[in-house]
Write an enzyme that holds these catalytic residues in place. Structure first.
Site, PDB file in Angstrom:
ATOM      1  N   HIS A 172       0.703  -1.019  -0.070  1.00 23.51           N
ATOM      2  CA  HIS A 172       0.146   0.076  -0.005  1.00 23.51           C
ATOM      3  C   HIS A 172       0.888   1.646   0.198  1.00 23.51           C
ATOM      4  CE1 HIS A 172      -3.474  -2.783   1.335  1.00 23.51           C
ATOM      5  NE2 HIS A 172      -2.468  -3.034   1.992  1.00 23.51           N
ATOM      6  N   SER A 293      14.563  21.867 -15.857  1.00 23.96           N
ATOM      7  CA  SER A 293      14.042  22.360 -15.978  1.00 23.96           C
ATOM      8  C   SER A 293      14.404  23.721 -17.086  1.00 23.96           C
ATOM      9  CB  SER A 293      13.285  22.707 -15.112  1.00 23.96           C
ATOM     10  OG  SER A 293      11.943  23.788 -14.959  1.00 23.96           O
ATOM     11  N   LYS A 299      15.964  21.265 -11.143  1.00 28.29           N
ATOM     12  CA  LYS A 299      15.416  20.919 -11.261  1.00 28.29           C
ATOM     13  C   LYS A 299      16.299  19.385 -11.570  1.00 28.29           C
ATOM     14  CE  LYS A 299      11.415  20.551 -11.745  1.00 28.29           C
ATOM     15  NZ  LYS A 299      10.065  19.467 -10.507  1.00 28.29           N
ATOM     16  N   GLU A 306       9.849   8.696 -16.758  1.00 30.03           N
ATOM     17  CA  GLU A 306       8.139   9.178 -17.013  1.00 30.03           C
ATOM     18  C   GLU A 306       7.408   8.648 -17.990  1.00 30.03           C
ATOM     19  OE1 GLU A 306       7.173  12.926 -14.481  1.00 30.03           O
ATOM     20  OE2 GLU A 306       9.023  13.250 -15.719  1.00 30.03           O
TER      21      GLU A 306
END
Ligand code: ARG
Length: 476
Positions: A172, A293, A299, A306
């Site tokens: 979980h 970024s 970043k 992704e």
């Protein structure tokens, strides 16, 4: 390969009639007909398979006395020349010639004249395209199997180096029990092994040759389908000509295996995203597989992970798309079936790059043991070990021990410490029979070391399973 394309002007005069099938037509197709009909923009990817199939067919026709060996030689020579032209980007693909089969056959006629017109004896584009596509999917399966084996090796190398590195195991997404990083990585070696098994199974069923089934009913010529099947590396000719030209379940099986594999990769990619996040910090991904970024200088975004996470969208889409195209389609060939290729090509490309990028991320990633250990300070990951201790040492039934351990967790939670930090007196306040030998048994290291059951997370067990996996998956 640089594709050169020509489009014909919208016209319907006699000159645009197909020289290949235009016999009964008074005029040529409209531009729209050509546009909806043409598949050459994408099925040119089948050129190698188409040439191999035609060579095998011509050789068989000559061996069976259906064409002369001089014609067969001319066909082979011409096809060899066409392969070179395509590889060198010199071949002019034409929309008006619809597909790869007619583009090649028409060029062959330009190059060698009459023998080219004998090549299509005892064959149809229906068995031809099924053969080409099967050969292409078979190659794709082999390439994917190779890439997946390479990813398994990358995982095994990392797992070997991190077989002792303790991290939280989750259920979980809540801290559950301590595991090792190597153990966690090896879970994916198993998944990829099953993925390879699914592709291998699909390959076995795929490997029957449609060539020579002709349009749908077989042929009246004395052909030898066993010969062409063997020449193209098929195990045997497909046993029913109508099935041979109608079968696309080899493509469905490929897409289904690809979809499941892509889903596995996406689960791993999501773990990479989570582990590399600021909150977790369990790993860092390399510069090679992250991006910055344009506005936030600090970043480091896990874009590759992704994108791997997202790839199942198009691969599952391709599976769904082809299932829907084939559903309710009567036998034998229908032009609907031309819609089988783009999804398969795209799925193979997408899976290929997802596997390669994931393998690269694995090889490059750096594990952060301090962050993993720090995370284990929260969530009472050894509460099960405390319950196990009470079962083992005090003879308590597991359910009672579970209850007592839960009460001890509540004591620790109230104090804001882990159960390992409680004194013997505090433990005994809940369960008086707990003995001093409990000390040391609640550490994450001893919890991991204790899980020696087959397939468990104990480092020595992980090492044993790594050795076995190398053998089982043929990675040595
Ligand atoms: N381009 C076609 C396809 O991909 C080849 C087969 C055409 N057969 C036919 N009977 N029109 O399906």
């Amino acid at each position: 390969m640089v594709a050169k394309m020509t489009k014909q002007k919208p016209t319907s005069n006699d000159a645009t009639k197909s020289s290949i099938w235009g016999g009964r037509f008074a005029s040529g197709p409209s531009q729209l007909m050509q546009d909806i009909n043409a598949s050459i923009s994408y099925d040119q990817r089948l050129y190698q398979q188409d040439i191999a199939g035609s060579k095998a067919h011509a050789t068989m026709l000559a061996a069976c006395g259906i064409i002369t060996s001089a014609d067969c030689d001319a066909i082979h020579k011409g096809l060899g020349q066409i392969a070179i032209e395509i590889e060198q980007g010199k071949f002019v693909f034409s929309d008006s010639l619809e597909d790869i089969h007619m583009n090649i056959e028409s060029r062959l006629a330009e190059l060698i004249g009459e023998p080219a017109r004998r090549l299509h004896t005892a064959r149809s584009r229906n068995d031809q395209v099924a053969t080409d596509f099967k050969l292409w999917v078979r190659d794709a399966i082999d390439a994917i199997d190779h890439a997946l084996a390479d990813m398994q090796i990358a995982l095994i190398d990392k797992a070997t180096n991190h077989a002792d590195m303790v991290m939280p195991g989750f259920t979980h997404l809540q801290t559950a029990q301590p595991v090792t990083f190597g153990f966690h990585l090896m879970a994916y070696v198993e998944m990829l092994g099953r993925d390879r098994g699914r592709f291998a199974d699909a390959r076995i069923r795929l490997n029957e040759s449609p060539l020579g089934a002709a349009a749908l009913a077989g042929t009246s010529f004395p052909t030898d389908r066993h010969m062409t099947a063997a020449a193209l590396g098929f195990d045997r000719p497909a046993a029913n000509a109508m099935d041979a030209v109608s079968d696309r379940d080899f493509a469905l099986e490929f897409l289904a295996a690809a979809a499941i594999c892509a889903v596995h990769l996406s689960r791993f990619a999501e773990e990479l995203v989570i582990w590399s996040s600021d909150r977790f910090g369990f790993i860092s991904l390399s510069d090679a597989f992250t991006t910055g970024s344009s506005i936030m200088p600090q970043k480091r975004n896990p874009d590759a992970a992704e994108l791997v996470r997202a790839k199942p969208g198009r691969i599952i889409g391709a599976l769904n798309g082809l299932l829907i195209v084939l559903k309710g389609l009567p036998l034998a060939y229908g032009k609907d079936m031309q819609e089988d290729k783009e999804g398969v090509f795209d799925a193979a490309d997408s899976l290929g790059i997802a596997i390669a990028a994931t393998t690269g991320m694995i090889r490059d990633l750096t594990a952060k043991p301090d962050a993993m250990l720090a995370a284990l300070q929260q969530g009472f990951p050894t509460a099960t070990d405390l319950a196990d201790y009470m079962v083992r040492e005090l003879g308590m039934p597991f359910r009672e021990a579970h209850h007592a351990s839960g009460a001890i967790v509540a004591t620790a939670a109230a104090k804001g410490v882990d159960i390992e930090a409680l004194s013997l007196a505090e433990l005994q306040a809940v369960e008086p029979r707990i003995k001093p030998d409990i000390i040391g048994q609640l550490s994450v290291a001893s919890a991991v070391a204790a899980r020696t059951s087959f397939g468990g997370t104990a480092p020595d067990e992980v090492r044993a399973r790594i050795a076995d996996a190398k053998q089982r998956f043929g990675l040595e």
